[in-house]
Motif scaffolding. Structure first.
Motif, PDB file in Angstrom:
ATOM      1  N   UNK A 176      16.080   5.537   3.669  1.00 57.61           N
ATOM      2  CA  UNK A 176      16.000   5.616   2.199  1.00 57.61           C
ATOM      3  C   UNK A 176      14.588   5.359   1.697  1.00 57.61           C
ATOM      4  N   UNK A 177      13.601   5.481   2.591  1.00 59.31           N
ATOM      5  CA  UNK A 177      12.214   5.285   2.194  1.00 59.31           C
ATOM      6  C   UNK A 177      11.315   6.152   3.071  1.00 59.31           C
ATOM      7  N   UNK A 178      10.138   6.470   2.550  1.00 55.29           N
ATOM      8  CA  UNK A 178       9.125   7.207   3.291  1.00 55.29           C
ATOM      9  C   UNK A 178       7.800   6.467   3.169  1.00 55.29           C
ATOM     10  N   UNK A 179       7.022   6.497   4.221  1.00 51.75           N
ATOM     11  CA  UNK A 179       5.677   5.940   4.162  1.00 51.75           C
ATOM     12  C   UNK A 179       4.768   6.865   3.369  1.00 51.75           C
ATOM     13  N   UNK A 180       3.900   6.272   2.544  1.00 46.59           N
ATOM     14  CA  UNK A 180       2.962   7.017   1.699  1.00 46.59           C
ATOM     15  C   UNK A 180       1.566   6.458   1.954  1.00 46.59           C
ATOM     16  N   UNK A 181       0.563   7.341   2.010  1.00 44.61           N
ATOM     17  CA  UNK A 181      -0.785   6.848   2.303  1.00 44.61           C
ATOM     18  C   UNK A 181      -1.837   7.693   1.600  1.00 44.61           C
ATOM     19  N   UNK A 182      -2.958   7.067   1.289  1.00 49.45           N
ATOM     20  CA  UNK A 182      -4.201   7.753   0.934  1.00 49.45           C
ATOM     21  C   UNK A 182      -5.149   7.546   2.101  1.00 49.45           C
ATOM     22  N   UNK A 199      -1.190  10.925  -3.970  1.00 44.61           N
ATOM     23  CA  UNK A 199      -1.221  11.823  -5.124  1.00 44.61           C
ATOM     24  C   UNK A 199      -0.026  12.740  -5.168  1.00 44.61           C
ATOM     25  N   UNK A 200       0.321  13.320  -4.032  1.00 46.27           N
ATOM     26  CA  UNK A 200       1.481  14.207  -3.951  1.00 46.27           C
ATOM     27  C   UNK A 200       2.750  13.479  -4.381  1.00 46.27           C
ATOM     28  N   UNK A 201       2.923  12.249  -3.908  1.00 48.03           N
ATOM     29  CA  UNK A 201       4.130  11.478  -4.199  1.00 48.03           C
ATOM     30  C   UNK A 201       4.231  11.148  -5.681  1.00 48.03           C
ATOM     31  N   UNK A 202       3.121  10.733  -6.285  1.00 47.94           N
ATOM     32  CA  UNK A 202       3.144  10.404  -7.707  1.00 47.94           C
ATOM     33  C   UNK A 202       3.492  11.632  -8.543  1.00 47.94           C
ATOM     34  N   UNK A 203       2.885  12.770  -8.218  1.00 48.24           N
ATOM     35  CA  UNK A 203       3.177  13.993  -8.963  1.00 48.24           C
ATOM     36  C   UNK A 203       4.632  14.396  -8.794  1.00 48.24           C
ATOM     37  N   UNK A 250       1.633  -2.213  -7.920  1.00 43.40           N
ATOM     38  CA  UNK A 250       1.366  -0.821  -8.280  1.00 43.40           C
ATOM     39  C   UNK A 250       2.667  -0.055  -8.082  1.00 43.40           C
ATOM     40  N   UNK A 251       3.242   0.414  -9.182  1.00 45.23           N
ATOM     41  CA  UNK A 251       4.596   0.953  -9.150  1.00 45.23           C
ATOM     42  C   UNK A 251       4.708   2.145 -10.093  1.00 45.23           C
ATOM     43  N   UNK A 252       5.419   3.189  -9.646  1.00 40.21           N
ATOM     44  CA  UNK A 252       5.866   4.265 -10.532  1.00 40.21           C
ATOM     45  C   UNK A 252       7.334   4.510 -10.231  1.00 40.21           C
ATOM     46  N   UNK A 253       8.210   4.310 -11.231  1.00 41.44           N
ATOM     47  CA  UNK A 253       9.631   4.585 -11.047  1.00 41.44           C
ATOM     48  C   UNK A 253      10.011   5.842 -11.811  1.00 41.44           C
ATOM     49  N   UNK A 254      10.961   6.586 -11.256  1.00 47.73           N
ATOM     50  CA  UNK A 254      11.417   7.847 -11.842  1.00 47.73           C
ATOM     51  C   UNK A 254      12.929   7.817 -11.977  1.00 47.73           C
ATOM     52  N   UNK A 255      13.419   7.830 -13.209  1.00 49.22           N
ATOM     53  CA  UNK A 255      14.851   7.872 -13.508  1.00 49.22           C
ATOM     54  C   UNK A 255      15.619   6.699 -12.904  1.00 49.22           C
ATOM     55  N   UNK A 256      14.939   5.592 -12.608  1.00 47.13           N
ATOM     56  CA  UNK A 256      15.559   4.417 -11.983  1.00 47.13           C
ATOM     57  C   UNK A 256      16.202   4.757 -10.647  1.00 47.13           C
ATOM     58  N   UNK A 257      15.775   5.867 -10.037  1.00 46.68           N
ATOM     59  CA  UNK A 257      16.378   6.341  -8.786  1.00 46.68           C
ATOM     60  C   UNK A 257      15.384   6.452  -7.637  1.00 46.68           C
ATOM     61  N   UNK A 258      14.114   6.616  -7.950  1.00 47.93           N
ATOM     62  CA  UNK A 258      13.086   6.723  -6.912  1.00 47.93           C
ATOM     63  C   UNK A 258      11.837   6.024  -7.420  1.00 47.93           C
ATOM     64  N   UNK A 259      11.060   5.460  -6.491  1.00 57.09           N
ATOM     65  CA  UNK A 259       9.875   4.717  -6.915  1.00 57.09           C
ATOM     66  C   UNK A 259       8.813   4.724  -5.823  1.00 57.09           C
ATOM     67  N   UNK A 260       7.552   4.817  -6.260  1.00 59.72           N
ATOM     68  CA  UNK A 260       6.422   4.533  -5.382  1.00 59.72           C
ATOM     69  C   UNK A 260       6.077   3.056  -5.554  1.00 59.72           C
ATOM     70  N   UNK A 261       5.930   2.356  -4.445  1.00 62.70           N
ATOM     71  CA  UNK A 261       5.485   0.969  -4.439  1.00 62.70           C
ATOM     72  C   UNK A 261       4.395   0.878  -3.382  1.00 62.70           C
ATOM     73  N   UNK A 315       1.718   2.674   1.066  1.00 61.27           N
ATOM     74  CA  UNK A 315       2.830   2.336   0.194  1.00 61.27           C
ATOM     75  C   UNK A 315       4.097   2.971   0.726  1.00 61.27           C
ATOM     76  N   UNK A 316       5.156   2.885  -0.064  1.00 59.09           N
ATOM     77  CA  UNK A 316       6.428   3.499   0.310  1.00 59.09           C
ATOM     78  C   UNK A 316       7.023   4.208  -0.900  1.00 59.09           C
ATOM     79  N   UNK A 317       7.764   5.274  -0.616  1.00 58.83           N
ATOM     80  CA  UNK A 317       8.622   5.923  -1.602  1.00 58.83           C
ATOM     81  C   UNK A 317      10.034   5.459  -1.308  1.00 58.83           C
TER      82      UNK A 317
END
Length: 254
Positions: free
Chosen positions: A94-100, A115-119, A204-215, A233-235
């Motif tokens: 239920x999560x993916x690794x995210x990196x710059x 960047x891809x994940x945030x968009x 550092x957080x972006x949540x979308x529809x309370x269903x997915x989030x970048x942390x 980070x993680x999605x």
């Protein structure tokens, strides 16, 4: 990524295009359709819909690359290859690794960049977007600005939560406010701050529809999103996102 995909601010524009193609059944075919639509004198909304593309987001790309049309074909194909590369690595968690990553090959097993994940989170939102970061600047926020404006047009309520005041953040927010006023719906945009007694918020957080989030570690800055910094980070998806939002609400100024 090839250097031709980098903008003047150091942000990889292929990430922006990849966010538009990410849900297409056949990203390469859709990249060809997107190229033709972007190169046309006017936006063909029916063609965009038929290609499985969101017309408002296509218009964002048309505005972004209006002065650099030579790059559009290669950029669309680069974005398609990127999307396919991410899909080639199966994920059952239920999560993916995210990196710059600063201008290096993406390691095996890494499916997402920051960047891809945030968009993608912005593009897929239908109800709410909540963004919190201690540091925000113009290159970082401008990377997301048109997509955020488009989200407010779709009726998505966007809240940016700031733990502190800074010149860089204020300038970036002023630009975003102007973009939303011109291209989005200002009534769906708000800026909140933490209570005076709140601890220093380094999240550092972006949540979308309370269903997915970048942390993760990436601030909304050109360095954080544009791969000049090394960020991890993680999605995450599902119930943990609600917990993240409860954390945000704990110290949010009413």
């Amino acid at each position: 990524m090839a250097s031709s995909t980098l903008g003047r601010d150091g942000v990889d524009h292929a990430e922006l295009v990849g966010g538009v193609l990410v849900d297409c059944a056949d990203p390469r075919a859709s990249a060809g359709d997107l190229t033709r639509i972007l190169m046309a004198p006017q936006l063909d909304r029916a063609a965009a819909i038929q290609a499985g593309l969101e017309p408002e987001l296509v218009e964002v790309l048309r505005s972004r690359f209006a002065d650099d049309r030579e790059r559009i074909p290669a950029l669309c194909q680069e974005a398609a290859a990127w999307v396919l590369g991410r899909r080639s690595v199966a994920s059952v968690e239920p999560w993916d690794l995210v990196a710059s990553l600063p201008r290096t090959e993406i390691p095996e097993g890494l499916r997402r960049t920051t960047g891809e994940t945030l968009i993608q989170l912005v593009v897929q939102a239908t109800r709410t977007l909540r963004l919190a970061a201690p540091f925000i600047d113009q290159p970082g926020l401008s990377f997301m600005a048109e997509a955020l404006a488009s989200a407010t047009t779709r009726g998505v309520r966007l809240e940016i939560l700031l733990p502190t005041r800074s010149t860089h953040a204020d300038d970036a927010l002023n630009d975003l406010t102007a973009t939303i006023a011109a291209e989005g719906r200002s009534a769906n945009f708000s800026v909140s701050r933490l209570r005076e007694d709140a601890p220093w918020a380094h999240l550092k957080v972006l949540t979308s529809d309370s269903e997915a989030a970048y942390i993760g570690s990436a601030n909304v800055t050109g360095a954080g999103i544009g791969s000049r910094n090394l960020e991890l980070g993680v999605l995450v998806r599902g119930e943990p996102v609600l917990v993240v939002e409860r954390v945000l609400d704990t110290y949010r100024r009413l």
